[in-house]
Enzyme design. Sequence first.
Site, PDB file in Angstrom:
ATOM      1  N   ILE A  68      -5.686  21.850  71.352  1.00 37.88           N
ATOM      2  CA  ILE A  68      -4.822  22.028  72.520  1.00 37.88           C
ATOM      3  C   ILE A  68      -4.360  23.384  72.729  1.00 37.88           C
ATOM      4  CG2 ILE A  68      -2.604  21.151  71.717  1.00 37.88           C
ATOM      5  CD1 ILE A  68      -2.647  19.342  74.198  1.00 37.88           C
ATOM      6  N   LYS A  69      -4.274  24.217  71.892  1.00 33.77           N
ATOM      7  CA  LYS A  69      -3.487  25.527  71.815  1.00 33.77           C
ATOM      8  C   LYS A  69      -4.498  26.477  72.811  1.00 33.77           C
ATOM      9  CE  LYS A  69       0.065  24.781  69.430  1.00 33.77           C
ATOM     10  NZ  LYS A  69       1.590  24.928  70.099  1.00 33.77           N
ATOM     11  N   ASP A  70      -5.683  26.205  72.925  1.00 38.69           N
ATOM     12  CA  ASP A  70      -6.525  27.107  73.898  1.00 38.69           C
ATOM     13  C   ASP A  70      -5.744  27.108  75.377  1.00 38.69           C
ATOM     14  OD1 ASP A  70      -8.158  27.433  71.899  1.00 38.69           O
ATOM     15  OD2 ASP A  70      -9.825  26.231  72.895  1.00 38.69           O
TER      16      ASP A  70
END
Length: 232
Positions: A68-70
């Site tokens: 999700i850090k993208d």
Amino acid sequence: KKQQKLTYTIMAARSLFKHNLRRFSTGRLYNNILETIGNTPIVRINKLAPSNVNLYVKCEYFNPLGSIKDRMGMGIIEDAEKRGLLKPGQTVIEATSGNAGIGLALVCAVKGYPFIAVMADFYSVERRKIMRALGAKVILTPSKFAGAGMAAKAKELSKANGYFLASQFENPANTEYHANTTGPEILSTFRSNGKSLNYFVTGYGSGGTFAGAARTLKAADPNIKVILSEPT
């Protein structure tokens, strides 16, 4: 008979190819990998929840670099560009345990910004390798100073060299990106399938997913209960 068998095999292969083409083709050509961030699938988990509970997960590992850090990387960099805080070719720096740095390294690689990740030396070697493969520079800080040490080093280098500090924990762009993407994606998926959403359960890292997505969900339906999970 061999010829007949070969013909049937070719026909079956063609049929399977056409079936899979229809099944997986989105009809869209992407201009770059960043356009594939987000819009991750929501999948029902059939064998873990009690029989009276419909449990779904949003599969953020479908993002191009697997987390999700993208989204966070995309949100912070694009916001900095729009507000004039990040100049062409300027170096981006961030303290990270891994996934945030990978997301930022991806976005910076595509957009042409040098990226420096500052990590405590006890964090994953594999994540260092991924960031370096994306063109990032990785600076290690002594484990005895833990997360506070790498954060202090990132701030020190940013001030000394004029780097853009991403500041994932303080930067409101992190929260806003989730409020404008993750939250609406969840709402849209459930509504378009005629499903009600009663609970939203999420982990807690930088707080961006929780604060942003939950805000959007609660604004749409105050009855949705938000459950926060944080490692001890």
